[in-house]
Design a protein around this motif. Sequence first.
Motif, PDB file in Angstrom:
ATOM      1  N   UNK A 130       0.828  -1.203   0.000  1.00 30.20           N
ATOM      2  CA  UNK A 130       0.000   0.000   0.000  1.00 30.20           C
ATOM      3  C   UNK A 130       0.858   1.247   0.000  1.00 30.20           C
ATOM      4  N   UNK A 131       0.197   2.386   0.180  1.00 35.57           N
ATOM      5  CA  UNK A 131       0.893   3.669   0.164  1.00 35.57           C
ATOM      6  C   UNK A 131       1.054   4.183   1.594  1.00 35.57           C
ATOM      7  N   UNK A 132       2.288   4.559   1.931  1.00 33.55           N
ATOM      8  CA  UNK A 132       2.567   5.076   3.267  1.00 33.55           C
ATOM      9  C   UNK A 132       2.248   6.566   3.323  1.00 33.55           C
ATOM     10  N   UNK A 133       1.524   6.957   4.366  1.00 35.65           N
ATOM     11  CA  UNK A 133       1.200   8.361   4.610  1.00 35.65           C
ATOM     12  C   UNK A 133       1.484   8.693   6.065  1.00 35.65           C
ATOM     13  N   UNK A 134       1.860   9.932   6.320  1.00 35.88           N
ATOM     14  CA  UNK A 134       2.178  10.353   7.684  1.00 35.88           C
ATOM     15  C   UNK A 134       0.924  10.385   8.549  1.00 35.88           C
ATOM     16  N   UNK A 135       1.129  10.186   9.835  1.00 37.58           N
ATOM     17  CA  UNK A 135       0.023  10.229  10.784  1.00 37.58           C
ATOM     18  C   UNK A 135      -0.636  11.601  10.776  1.00 37.58           C
ATOM     19  N   UNK A 136      -1.949  11.606  10.909  1.00 40.27           N
ATOM     20  CA  UNK A 136      -2.697  12.860  10.939  1.00 40.27           C
ATOM     21  C   UNK A 136      -2.893  13.318  12.382  1.00 40.27           C
ATOM     22  N   UNK A 137      -3.137  14.587  12.547  1.00 37.79           N
ATOM     23  CA  UNK A 137      -3.347  15.131  13.890  1.00 37.79           C
ATOM     24  C   UNK A 137      -4.734  14.746  14.392  1.00 37.79           C
ATOM     25  N   UNK A 138      -4.849  14.390  15.659  1.00 36.48           N
ATOM     26  CA  UNK A 138      -6.178  14.055  16.198  1.00 36.48           C
ATOM     27  C   UNK A 138      -7.075  15.282  16.240  1.00 36.48           C
ATOM     28  N   UNK A 139      -8.368  15.051  16.034  1.00 38.95           N
ATOM     29  CA  UNK A 139      -9.356  16.134  16.032  1.00 38.95           C
ATOM     30  C   UNK A 139     -10.485  15.759  16.980  1.00 38.95           C
ATOM     31  N   UNK A 140     -10.859  16.696  17.839  1.00 37.45           N
ATOM     32  CA  UNK A 140     -11.958  16.448  18.768  1.00 37.45           C
ATOM     33  C   UNK A 140     -13.282  16.408  18.013  1.00 37.45           C
ATOM     34  N   UNK A 141     -14.209  15.541  18.429  1.00 38.75           N
ATOM     35  CA  UNK A 141     -15.528  15.502  17.779  1.00 38.75           C
ATOM     36  C   UNK A 141     -16.264  16.831  17.949  1.00 38.75           C
ATOM     37  N   UNK A 142     -17.142  17.122  17.019  1.00 42.20           N
ATOM     38  CA  UNK A 142     -17.930  18.344  17.098  1.00 42.20           C
ATOM     39  C   UNK A 142     -18.913  18.264  18.263  1.00 42.20           C
ATOM     40  N   UNK A 143     -19.390  19.422  18.681  1.00 42.83           N
ATOM     41  CA  UNK A 143     -20.351  19.475  19.781  1.00 42.83           C
ATOM     42  C   UNK A 143     -21.603  18.679  19.427  1.00 42.83           C
ATOM     43  N   UNK A 144     -22.010  17.810  20.339  1.00 47.66           N
ATOM     44  CA  UNK A 144     -23.205  17.006  20.129  1.00 47.66           C
ATOM     45  C   UNK A 144     -22.944  15.702  19.409  1.00 47.66           C
ATOM     46  N   UNK A 145     -21.733  15.513  18.870  1.00 55.06           N
ATOM     47  CA  UNK A 145     -21.413  14.277  18.158  1.00 55.06           C
ATOM     48  C   UNK A 145     -20.966  13.208  19.146  1.00 55.06           C
ATOM     49  N   UNK A 146     -20.937  11.972  18.673  1.00 58.73           N
ATOM     50  CA  UNK A 146     -20.464  10.860  19.497  1.00 58.73           C
ATOM     51  C   UNK A 146     -19.022  11.141  19.918  1.00 58.73           C
ATOM     52  N   UNK A 147     -18.720  11.128  21.210  1.00 65.38           N
ATOM     53  CA  UNK A 147     -17.356  11.444  21.663  1.00 65.38           C
ATOM     54  C   UNK A 147     -16.311  10.454  21.164  1.00 65.38           C
ATOM     55  N   UNK A 148     -16.753   9.286  20.714  1.00 66.75           N
ATOM     56  CA  UNK A 148     -15.822   8.278  20.204  1.00 66.75           C
ATOM     57  C   UNK A 148     -15.613   8.392  18.692  1.00 66.75           C
ATOM     58  N   UNK A 149     -16.249   9.366  18.065  1.00 71.13           N
ATOM     59  CA  UNK A 149     -16.111   9.537  16.619  1.00 71.13           C
ATOM     60  C   UNK A 149     -14.693   9.967  16.272  1.00 71.13           C
ATOM     61  N   UNK A 150     -14.127   9.329  15.263  1.00 71.12           N
ATOM     62  CA  UNK A 150     -12.789   9.684  14.785  1.00 71.12           C
ATOM     63  C   UNK A 150     -12.895  10.131  13.331  1.00 71.12           C
ATOM     64  N   UNK A 151     -12.205  11.213  13.016  1.00 72.19           N
ATOM     65  CA  UNK A 151     -12.223  11.737  11.649  1.00 72.19           C
ATOM     66  C   UNK A 151     -10.832  11.776  11.025  1.00 72.19           C
ATOM     67  N   UNK A 152      -9.815  11.424  11.786  1.00 70.77           N
ATOM     68  CA  UNK A 152      -8.447  11.407  11.262  1.00 70.77           C
ATOM     69  C   UNK A 152      -7.764  10.105  11.664  1.00 70.77           C
ATOM     70  N   UNK A 153      -6.787   9.716  10.855  1.00 69.68           N
ATOM     71  CA  UNK A 153      -6.000   8.523  11.169  1.00 69.68           C
ATOM     72  C   UNK A 153      -4.791   8.988  11.977  1.00 69.68           C
ATOM     73  N   UNK A 154      -4.988   9.064  13.271  1.00 72.79           N
ATOM     74  CA  UNK A 154      -3.948   9.533  14.181  1.00 72.79           C
ATOM     75  C   UNK A 154      -3.375   8.344  14.936  1.00 72.79           C
ATOM     76  N   UNK A 155      -2.090   8.096  14.734  1.00 72.17           N
ATOM     77  CA  UNK A 155      -1.452   6.990  15.450  1.00 72.17           C
ATOM     78  C   UNK A 155      -1.533   7.190  16.954  1.00 72.17           C
ATOM     79  N   UNK A 156      -1.344   8.437  17.395  1.00 71.50           N
ATOM     80  CA  UNK A 156      -1.381   8.724  18.828  1.00 71.50           C
ATOM     81  C   UNK A 156      -2.739   8.399  19.432  1.00 71.50           C
ATOM     82  N   UNK A 157      -3.810   8.618  18.664  1.00 70.11           N
ATOM     83  CA  UNK A 157      -5.151   8.319  19.172  1.00 70.11           C
ATOM     84  C   UNK A 157      -5.467   6.830  19.073  1.00 70.11           C
TER      85      UNK A 157
END
Length: 267
Positions: A130-157
């Motif tokens: 596959x294609x290697x890409x750098x880790x993305x920065x974690x992003x907090x879910x929007x207000x009212x959204x599921x707190x477990x929702x992830x929108x970025x591929x963050x290794x740290x998260x």
Amino acid sequence: MLALAIAAGFALLGQWQLDRAISSGEVVERSTEIVQPLSDTVSPDGPPPKVAEGQMIETTGSYVPGDEQIISGRHNGGETGFWVVSHFVTDEGFSIPVARGWTADADEAEAIRERLATQMSILSLQPLTGRFLSSEAPVLPEDGADPHTMTTVSTAALINLWANWSDQPVYQGYIVDSVAPEGLAVIDSPEPEVEVPLNWLNIFYALEWAVFAGFAVFLWYRLVRDAWEREVEEAEIAAAAAAETSAGSPDETSGPAGADRSHANAP
């Protein structure tokens, strides 16, 4: 002439700085589409080098069942949907997230995640390309959204969600799988665009030298103009003095000498 010589020197220095800016921005061709071993491209537990970004890689290892996550808000072919991301461990024991595939339906993504968790075995080694890409920065879910929702591929998260991970080496990036499991579409992962960076500092210096050259030319112009104006003024003064001298000299037929000649010529 000295001012013009200085201006020419400034112009040459400006040209040199501009050449430096262009040469430093030359594109270094990378063969991102030639598959390279992951271990030769990037090292775990450290920031990946720039040359690793977008590189097609290959490795061997196994997926860790139960560590699948869904990443929402991912675009594929102009549509917004979901990625299913798995935890992959190389045969060297290094962990890396793998984006397995895309789907437009959230329920389907959840069903495929559960299916993959039961089908995969950590004991089965398999190749991965596959294609290697750098880790993305974690992003907090929007207000009212599921707190477990992830929108970025963050290794740290992700490592905080992996069940059996305990401080093993981790690559600071992820792999977009070149194939997709049944039910998922292959993720669009085009060849990275080559950007040509410019050295703005050298460009600024080139502009400075151009300004200096312009000032030297202006100084030469002022010196030449002042010299010309002085010459014109001196010529006008000399002409005026000559005119006054000519107007103040006695006429040849006037005065005592002229009178004597008149009496001498009388009958």
